[in-house]
Design a protein around this motif. Sequence first.
Motif, PDB file in Angstrom:
ATOM      1  N   THR A 101       0.877  -1.181   0.000  1.00 28.50           N
ATOM      2  CA  THR A 101       0.000   0.000   0.000  1.00 28.50           C
ATOM      3  C   THR A 101       0.905   1.218   0.000  1.00 28.50           C
ATOM      4  O   THR A 101       1.715   1.400   0.907  1.00 28.50           O
ATOM      5  CB  THR A 101      -0.890   0.038   1.259  1.00 28.50           C
ATOM      6  OG1 THR A 101      -1.560  -1.199   1.404  1.00 28.50           O
ATOM      7  CG2 THR A 101      -1.903   1.157   1.147  1.00 28.50           C
ATOM      8  N   LEU A 102       0.761   2.032  -1.006  1.00 24.35           N
ATOM      9  CA  LEU A 102       1.619   3.207  -1.151  1.00 24.35           C
ATOM     10  C   LEU A 102       0.746   4.445  -1.038  1.00 24.35           C
ATOM     11  O   LEU A 102      -0.204   4.623  -1.800  1.00 24.35           O
ATOM     12  CB  LEU A 102       2.318   3.170  -2.507  1.00 24.35           C
ATOM     13  CG  LEU A 102       3.688   3.840  -2.611  1.00 24.35           C
ATOM     14  CD1 LEU A 102       4.673   3.204  -1.636  1.00 24.35           C
ATOM     15  CD2 LEU A 102       4.211   3.727  -4.033  1.00 24.35           C
ATOM     16  N   VAL A 103       1.059   5.307  -0.090  1.00 20.67           N
ATOM     17  CA  VAL A 103       0.245   6.502   0.106  1.00 20.67           C
ATOM     18  C   VAL A 103       0.912   7.701  -0.535  1.00 20.67           C
ATOM     19  O   VAL A 103       2.136   7.881  -0.437  1.00 20.67           O
ATOM     20  CB  VAL A 103      -0.016   6.754   1.618  1.00 20.67           C
ATOM     21  CG1 VAL A 103       1.282   7.043   2.367  1.00 20.67           C
ATOM     22  CG2 VAL A 103      -0.994   7.897   1.821  1.00 20.67           C
ATOM     23  N   GLY A 104       0.099   8.475  -1.243  1.00 15.89           N
ATOM     24  CA  GLY A 104       0.612   9.683  -1.900  1.00 15.89           C
ATOM     25  C   GLY A 104      -0.379  10.828  -1.774  1.00 15.89           C
ATOM     26  O   GLY A 104      -1.564  10.623  -1.512  1.00 15.89           O
ATOM     27  N   LYS A 105       0.108  12.038  -1.962  1.00 20.06           N
ATOM     28  CA  LYS A 105      -0.725  13.228  -1.810  1.00 20.06           C
ATOM     29  C   LYS A 105      -1.594  13.454  -3.049  1.00 20.06           C
ATOM     30  O   LYS A 105      -1.108  13.373  -4.185  1.00 20.06           O
ATOM     31  CB  LYS A 105       0.134  14.474  -1.576  1.00 20.06           C
ATOM     32  CG  LYS A 105       1.073  14.382  -0.367  1.00 20.06           C
ATOM     33  CD  LYS A 105       0.309  14.282   0.940  1.00 20.06           C
ATOM     34  CE  LYS A 105       1.256  14.321   2.128  1.00 20.06           C
ATOM     35  NZ  LYS A 105       0.547  14.131   3.414  1.00 20.06           N
ATOM     36  N   VAL A 111       0.388  19.068  -1.007  1.00 15.12           N
ATOM     37  CA  VAL A 111       1.629  19.045  -1.790  1.00 15.12           C
ATOM     38  C   VAL A 111       2.468  20.280  -1.468  1.00 15.12           C
ATOM     39  O   VAL A 111       3.672  20.189  -1.217  1.00 15.12           O
ATOM     40  CB  VAL A 111       1.320  18.980  -3.299  1.00 15.12           C
ATOM     41  CG1 VAL A 111       2.626  19.075  -4.113  1.00 15.12           C
ATOM     42  CG2 VAL A 111       0.574  17.693  -3.637  1.00 15.12           C
ATOM     43  N   TYR A 112       1.817  21.440  -1.449  1.00 15.07           N
ATOM     44  CA  TYR A 112       2.533  22.685  -1.176  1.00 15.07           C
ATOM     45  C   TYR A 112       2.942  22.802   0.292  1.00 15.07           C
ATOM     46  O   TYR A 112       4.066  23.211   0.613  1.00 15.07           O
ATOM     47  CB  TYR A 112       1.654  23.885  -1.540  1.00 15.07           C
ATOM     48  CG  TYR A 112       1.363  24.025  -3.011  1.00 15.07           C
ATOM     49  CD1 TYR A 112       2.375  23.929  -3.959  1.00 15.07           C
ATOM     50  CD2 TYR A 112       0.053  24.252  -3.452  1.00 15.07           C
ATOM     51  CE1 TYR A 112       2.099  24.062  -5.314  1.00 15.07           C
ATOM     52  CE2 TYR A 112      -0.228  24.384  -4.801  1.00 15.07           C
ATOM     53  CZ  TYR A 112       0.791  24.283  -5.729  1.00 15.07           C
ATOM     54  OH  TYR A 112       0.524  24.416  -7.064  1.00 15.07           O
ATOM     55  N   THR A 113       2.017  22.413   1.198  1.00  9.78           N
ATOM     56  CA  THR A 113       2.231  22.674   2.627  1.00  9.78           C
ATOM     57  C   THR A 113       3.018  21.573   3.319  1.00  9.78           C
ATOM     58  O   THR A 113       3.959  21.854   4.081  1.00  9.78           O
ATOM     59  CB  THR A 113       0.875  22.854   3.345  1.00  9.78           C
ATOM     60  OG1 THR A 113       0.128  23.879   2.680  1.00  9.78           O
ATOM     61  CG2 THR A 113       1.071  23.221   4.806  1.00  9.78           C
ATOM     62  N   ALA A 114       2.644  20.322   3.100  1.00 10.09           N
ATOM     63  CA  ALA A 114       3.288  19.210   3.809  1.00 10.09           C
ATOM     64  C   ALA A 114       4.572  18.759   3.109  1.00 10.09           C
ATOM     65  O   ALA A 114       5.616  18.614   3.742  1.00 10.09           O
ATOM     66  CB  ALA A 114       2.316  18.045   3.941  1.00 10.09           C
ATOM     67  N   LEU A 115       4.475  18.538   1.774  1.00 10.79           N
ATOM     68  CA  LEU A 115       5.652  18.071   1.035  1.00 10.79           C
ATOM     69  C   LEU A 115       6.580  19.226   0.648  1.00 10.79           C
ATOM     70  O   LEU A 115       7.773  19.007   0.414  1.00 10.79           O
ATOM     71  CB  LEU A 115       5.221  17.340  -0.238  1.00 10.79           C
ATOM     72  CG  LEU A 115       4.493  15.998  -0.062  1.00 10.79           C
ATOM     73  CD1 LEU A 115       4.194  15.382  -1.422  1.00 10.79           C
ATOM     74  CD2 LEU A 115       5.317  15.034   0.784  1.00 10.79           C
ATOM     75  N   GLN A 116       6.004  20.400   0.534  1.00  8.83           N
ATOM     76  CA  GLN A 116       6.754  21.598   0.115  1.00  8.83           C
ATOM     77  C   GLN A 116       7.501  21.349  -1.198  1.00  8.83           C
ATOM     78  O   GLN A 116       8.708  21.550  -1.327  1.00  8.83           O
ATOM     79  CB  GLN A 116       7.727  22.041   1.220  1.00  8.83           C
ATOM     80  CG  GLN A 116       7.021  22.473   2.498  1.00  8.83           C
ATOM     81  CD  GLN A 116       7.971  23.030   3.544  1.00  8.83           C
ATOM     82  OE1 GLN A 116       9.116  22.599   3.648  1.00  8.83           O
ATOM     83  NE2 GLN A 116       7.508  23.999   4.314  1.00  8.83           N
ATOM     84  N   THR A 117       6.713  20.903  -2.170  1.00  5.16           N
ATOM     85  CA  THR A 117       7.270  20.655  -3.496  1.00  5.16           C
ATOM     86  C   THR A 117       6.249  21.077  -4.542  1.00  5.16           C
ATOM     87  O   THR A 117       5.182  21.618  -4.218  1.00  5.16           O
ATOM     88  CB  THR A 117       7.662  19.172  -3.651  1.00  5.16           C
ATOM     89  OG1 THR A 117       8.416  19.004  -4.856  1.00  5.16           O
ATOM     90  CG2 THR A 117       6.448  18.270  -3.675  1.00  5.16           C
ATOM     91  N   THR A 118       6.539  20.811  -5.806  1.00  5.66           N
ATOM     92  CA  THR A 118       5.642  21.207  -6.893  1.00  5.66           C
ATOM     93  C   THR A 118       4.634  20.109  -7.186  1.00  5.66           C
ATOM     94  O   THR A 118       4.833  18.939  -6.832  1.00  5.66           O
ATOM     95  CB  THR A 118       6.443  21.502  -8.164  1.00  5.66           C
ATOM     96  OG1 THR A 118       7.046  20.281  -8.620  1.00  5.66           O
ATOM     97  CG2 THR A 118       7.533  22.545  -7.898  1.00  5.66           C
TER      98      THR A 118
END
Length: 539
Positions: A101-105, A111-118
């Motif tokens: 089980t792979l969890v992704g945003k 994406v912007y707030t937690a991962l801080q990426t594009t």
Amino acid sequence: MSTSISIFDTTLRDGTQGEGVSLSADDKLKIAKKLNDLGVQYIEGGIPGSNSKDIEFFKRVQTLGLSSKITAFGNTRRKNTEASQDRNLQSIIDSGAQAATLVGKSWDFHVYTALQTTLDENLAMIYDSISFLKQNGLEVVFDAEHFFDGYKNNPEYALAVLSKAKDAGADWLTMCDTNGGTLPHEIHDIVSTLTSNLPQANLSIHTHNDCELAVANTLSAIQAGARQVQGTINGYGERCGNANLCSIIPTLQLKMGYDCIEPASLSQLANTARYVSEIANVHMPVNQPYVGSAAFAHKGGIHVSAILRDSRTYEHIAPELVGNKQRILVSELAGQSNILSKAQEMGLEFDPSNEQSGKVIDKIKDLEHQGYQFEAADASLELILREANGEISELFSFESFKMLVEKSAGNPVISEAFVKLKIDGQSVYTAAEGNGPVNALDNALRKALSQSFPILKEMHLSDYKVRVLDEKDATAAKVRVLIESKNVESTWTTVGVSGNVIEASWEALVDSIRYALLGQSAQNEKELNINGQHGLINH
């Protein structure tokens, strides 16, 4: 032909995030075997590499030969790295699990707030991670975290996340209501849209219970086209819990016509729920639908009268279908039907036309008014019914007891009980110590009786509960004591009520002994009674 729904159990992973739930590796293995016997298709075991007990679980579970697919949980690769160099993904592969089980945003805000990426990098993280696991032979379930919140905020991006996971080879696309705030009609509308936009995708639903809607939301998703359900036994999970499989499975199978598990396995549902509750050491609500002890319990006299004619009058399914059973409760609301049904359940002869029946009902109502409660004290109730039926005669009688409780500086409290009984016309006087007054009384009582009734050596107290009945009376309030006792064959509960907790405990203790001796009494063609002083005899 019925549509099949895949059941994905995450009790061992998401369920353990619930407050008060902690499972050892041994606990997880026991529950995994139980879930396998129930027939769930997937068992999510935990996060390999995150802690020693999950590592141990994945190592040992491979030796059990389970038919359910053991699934390991993890995140997509870190931003701006290679999937092949990600330790989290490698630990999933090394775990020996059949599926991942792979969890992704899926919410752009995260994406912007937690991962801080594009947004593009997040899509690349999802694609690369799934592709890497597929190349290494794993089935992949992609959990789109916060999917419904993400879809409501930016539907194009949320859909792009699922499309990217599908392109990478994900076998299941899971829509997660991670915050548990979505409503059933919203779930239905969004999932219906997805089935049109992703017609060949295998859609899965994962809901949380923050609005008391996890089960309803899951059913809405299935109606809209999802074909896998993620949930936990008894709804364990973070905050308000996850979708409760013990409600979802029978509703899908018995009410909506879907195939989830084998019909024969469905009859193990109640047992599985209680087993997991015991292993997790979490109280199971008596009113839990389908599997709770009160799910098919009837108290009102009019209801019971109808139930005895046809159970469909007040039961939406036959309780045996889910491994539960019908229970008739006896209380101040009871009528003659309740007493008759309870007597029949206990194998007692009880004539409803007899004047004695009315007297028993009146006695029970009077005792309930005083604070007794027999819904959870079947043993005390059975003694009353046997007395009314003339089946109990005296084996021993009570004369007196007294207590000594001593506390000295620097030493623990010492409790000592002195009990005087009459057995076969002879006075027996014993004393015993205990780690508290009730334990001392229990030890002294059984010490006095054990020589004449050696069967008592096999009996012990397993639970003790006290409830204050009139809180406004403070320390002078009445209390109700429930005592659970066990022997090698069975468990029973007895009740006592008094303004003195020791006396209430004594009543419940004596009833527990009386009940334990019923079998021996029958062999001796006698039955047990305690005269005069015992509260349930002469109130």
